[in-house]
Scaffold this motif. Structure first.
Motif, PDB file in Angstrom:
ATOM      1  N   GLY A 235       0.788  -1.235   0.000  1.00 33.39           N
ATOM      2  CA  GLY A 235       0.000   0.000   0.000  1.00 33.39           C
ATOM      3  C   GLY A 235       0.815   1.277   0.000  1.00 33.39           C
ATOM      4  N   LYS A 236       0.451   2.190   0.894  1.00 34.04           N
ATOM      5  CA  LYS A 236       1.043   3.526   0.920  1.00 34.04           C
ATOM      6  C   LYS A 236       2.337   3.592   1.732  1.00 34.04           C
ATOM      7  CE  LYS A 236      -3.377   5.894   0.308  1.00 34.04           C
ATOM      8  NZ  LYS A 236      -4.322   6.903   0.865  1.00 34.04           N
ATOM      9  N   GLY A 237       2.816   2.466   2.160  1.00 37.35           N
ATOM     10  CA  GLY A 237       4.085   2.437   2.867  1.00 37.35           C
ATOM     11  C   GLY A 237       3.937   2.422   4.379  1.00 37.35           C
ATOM     12  N   VAL A 238       5.068   2.413   5.049  1.00 34.87           N
ATOM     13  CA  VAL A 238       5.123   2.336   6.508  1.00 34.87           C
ATOM     14  C   VAL A 238       5.974   3.483   7.029  1.00 34.87           C
ATOM     15  CG1 VAL A 238       5.880   0.970   8.490  1.00 34.87           C
ATOM     16  CG2 VAL A 238       4.882  -0.173   6.493  1.00 34.87           C
ATOM     17  N   THR A 239       5.410   4.266   7.959  1.00 38.72           N
ATOM     18  CA  THR A 239       6.161   5.343   8.594  1.00 38.72           C
ATOM     19  C   THR A 239       6.743   4.837   9.907  1.00 38.72           C
ATOM     20  OG1 THR A 239       4.774   7.067   7.612  1.00 38.72           O
ATOM     21  CG2 THR A 239       6.061   7.670   9.553  1.00 38.72           C
ATOM     22  N   LEU A 240       8.046   5.012  10.066  1.00 42.61           N
ATOM     23  CA  LEU A 240       8.729   4.626  11.295  1.00 42.61           C
ATOM     24  C   LEU A 240       9.287   5.888  11.951  1.00 42.61           C
ATOM     25  CD1 LEU A 240      10.667   1.469  10.064  1.00 42.61           C
ATOM     26  CD2 LEU A 240       8.565   1.531  11.403  1.00 42.61           C
ATOM     27  N   TYR A 241       8.977   6.059  13.222  1.00 44.88           N
ATOM     28  CA  TYR A 241       9.413   7.254  13.940  1.00 44.88           C
ATOM     29  C   TYR A 241      10.720   6.972  14.671  1.00 44.88           C
ATOM     30  CZ  TYR A 241       4.818   8.902  12.651  1.00 44.88           C
ATOM     31  OH  TYR A 241       3.716   9.274  11.916  1.00 44.88           O
ATOM     32  N   VAL A 285      10.293  12.012   6.601  1.00 47.44           N
ATOM     33  CA  VAL A 285       9.013  12.626   6.976  1.00 47.44           C
ATOM     34  C   VAL A 285       9.191  13.234   8.365  1.00 47.44           C
ATOM     35  CG1 VAL A 285       7.604  11.052   5.584  1.00 47.44           C
ATOM     36  CG2 VAL A 285       8.155  10.441   7.946  1.00 47.44           C
ATOM     37  N   THR A 286       8.229  14.033   8.770  1.00 52.00           N
ATOM     38  CA  THR A 286       8.301  14.650  10.090  1.00 52.00           C
ATOM     39  C   THR A 286       8.353  13.581  11.171  1.00 52.00           C
ATOM     40  OG1 THR A 286       7.041  16.543   9.297  1.00 52.00           O
ATOM     41  CG2 THR A 286       7.173  16.229  11.690  1.00 52.00           C
ATOM     42  N   GLY A 287       9.427  13.576  11.928  1.00 55.62           N
ATOM     43  CA  GLY A 287       9.559  12.645  13.046  1.00 55.62           C
ATOM     44  C   GLY A 287      10.106  11.293  12.708  1.00 55.62           C
ATOM     45  N   GLY A 288      10.483  11.048  11.429  1.00 52.33           N
ATOM     46  CA  GLY A 288      10.996   9.726  11.095  1.00 52.33           C
ATOM     47  C   GLY A 288      11.239   9.550   9.614  1.00 52.33           C
ATOM     48  N   ILE A 289      11.015   8.339   9.107  1.00 48.26           N
ATOM     49  CA  ILE A 289      11.197   8.031   7.690  1.00 48.26           C
ATOM     50  C   ILE A 289      10.008   7.213   7.187  1.00 48.26           C
ATOM     51  CG2 ILE A 289      13.714   8.123   7.740  1.00 48.26           C
ATOM     52  CD1 ILE A 289      13.744   5.072   7.897  1.00 48.26           C
ATOM     53  N   LEU A 290       9.761   7.302   5.885  1.00 53.62           N
ATOM     54  CA  LEU A 290       8.696   6.548   5.230  1.00 53.62           C
ATOM     55  C   LEU A 290       9.322   5.484   4.352  1.00 53.62           C
ATOM     56  CD1 LEU A 290       5.714   6.084   4.351  1.00 53.62           C
ATOM     57  CD2 LEU A 290       6.110   7.846   2.581  1.00 53.62           C
ATOM     58  N   LEU A 291       8.945   4.225   4.564  1.00 53.97           N
ATOM     59  CA  LEU A 291       9.408   3.112   3.743  1.00 53.97           C
ATOM     60  C   LEU A 291       8.344   2.770   2.715  1.00 53.97           C
ATOM     61  CD1 LEU A 291      10.847   0.695   6.484  1.00 53.97           C
ATOM     62  CD2 LEU A 291      11.985   2.629   5.363  1.00 53.97           C
ATOM     63  N   LEU A 292       8.725   2.722   1.450  1.00 53.35           N
ATOM     64  CA  LEU A 292       7.809   2.389   0.363  1.00 53.35           C
ATOM     65  C   LEU A 292       8.257   1.100  -0.309  1.00 53.35           C
ATOM     66  CD1 LEU A 292       7.592   5.976  -1.111  1.00 53.35           C
ATOM     67  CD2 LEU A 292       5.741   4.791   0.099  1.00 53.35           C
ATOM     68  N   CYS A 293       7.301   0.370  -0.861  1.00 57.80           N
ATOM     69  CA  CYS A 293       7.626  -0.901  -1.515  1.00 57.80           C
ATOM     70  C   CYS A 293       8.688  -0.686  -2.592  1.00 57.80           C
ATOM     71  CB  CYS A 293       6.371  -1.508  -2.132  1.00 57.80           C
ATOM     72  SG  CYS A 293       6.654  -3.144  -2.840  1.00 57.80           S
TER      73      CYS A 293
END
Length: 302
Positions: A235-241, A285-293
């Motif tokens: 989907g739209k990915g996973v945000t990790l803080y 991203v704000t506060g962390g990173i976004l992982l995308l497929c």
């Protein structure tokens, strides 16, 4: 557009040049043959200590995955000698190299070169002497790795073993490069070997990336983690803080500014890992990173 291939000896390049050289080669050509490497799936999520660890037992946990490392003993010629917990880049590189040979050769008995210099070369390291040189560090870390007991856990299943079933100690002498004192062979335990070759726990990696990152245990951990994680994201990915990333990669950071301090170390390591994993889709991203497929650095075989 194709990238020009470098003919420079990677052992003579600076760290920055080594990274640029590897990045160009990886973008230019898919890994094949000797470029292929493997490591254990659980160690892609939680790894060994990155710096010297005081104590006989190390625990790291991330979500459902955890690793427990217990220091062991090695007979160094005059009886048992207590070993430390393995740490840093060298045991990571050695374990990946040994695991790669096990997968490739389908054999528990792994040849590790005719000399310490030979093995260091295969790990992308320069051979240096002295108390703090690569020979002394290799001896200490190989003995520690051969002696340690690992417990790897994930979603209700626990794997307990010593990855190494047999290792002849590298005895001390005035010249650690003496071939007769180098063991030449390491034997993996049957259960660790089967988990790699039959249990589908071997994660494919690009060995050119490992060699380029060989000076940074954190960058190695980040690259291996991304190689394992990104292709399974939906989907739209996973945000990790930063807090969750710190708990996974650096539980040793404590105190009021622990997340901020960790971020300062993590971002340069992430940049290095992405340089040798050009198809990885990771965004700040704000506060962390976004992982995308993303496609894995090495395609999985069906």
């Amino acid at each position: 557009m194709a990238t020009a291939k470098s003919t420079a000896d990677p052992r003579k390049l600076t760290r920055a040049e080594k990274l640029i050289d590897a990045s160009a080669k990886i973008m230019d050509m898919q890994p094949e043959g000797r470029d292929m490497a493997f490591t254990h799936a659980v160690l892609c999520q939680v790894g060994l200590p990155r710096s010297k660890f005081v104590g006989r037992e190390f625990m790291r946990q991330s979500g459902a995955a955890w690793v427990n490392v217990q220091a062991g003993w090695i007979d160094e010629g005059n009886g048992p000698v207590q070993q430390p917990i393995p740490y840093g880049a060298l045991p990571r590189l050695a374990l990946a190299w040994i695991s790669t040979q096990a997968v490739r050769m389908k054999c528990r008995e792994i040849a590790i070169g005719s000399s310490a210099s030979d093995f260091l070369r295969m790990l992308g390291k320069t051979a240096t002497g002295g108390k703090t040189g690569s020979f002394s560090m290799l001896r200490m870390q190989m003995h520690a790795l051969a002696a340690c007991r690992l417990q790897l856990g994930f979603k209700g299943r626990t794997y307990t073993d010593q990855p190494v079933a047999q290792f002849d100690a590298w005895l001390r002498d005035k010249d650690h490069r003496q071939k007769s004192l180098w063991p030449g062979v390491i034997v993996l335990s049957e259960s660790y070997f089967k988990s790699l070759t039959e249990g589908k726990k071997a994660v494919p990696l690009d060995n050119r990336a490992l060699l380029a990152l060989s000076d940074s245990a954190l960058a190695l951990d980040v690259y291996i983690w991304l190689a394992y994680r990104l292709h399974d994201i939906k989907g739209k990915g996973v945000t990790l803080y930063w807090k969750s990333l710190r708990e996974q990669f650096a539980q040793e950071y404590r105190g009021k500014n622990s997340d901020k301090d960790f971020k300062k170390r993590f971002l340069p390591a992430l940049k290095k890992a992405l340089a040798v994993y050009p198809t990885a889709r990771v965004k700040p991203v704000t506060g962390g990173i976004l992982l995308l497929c993303s496609p894995p650095p090495v395609a999985y075989k069906e």
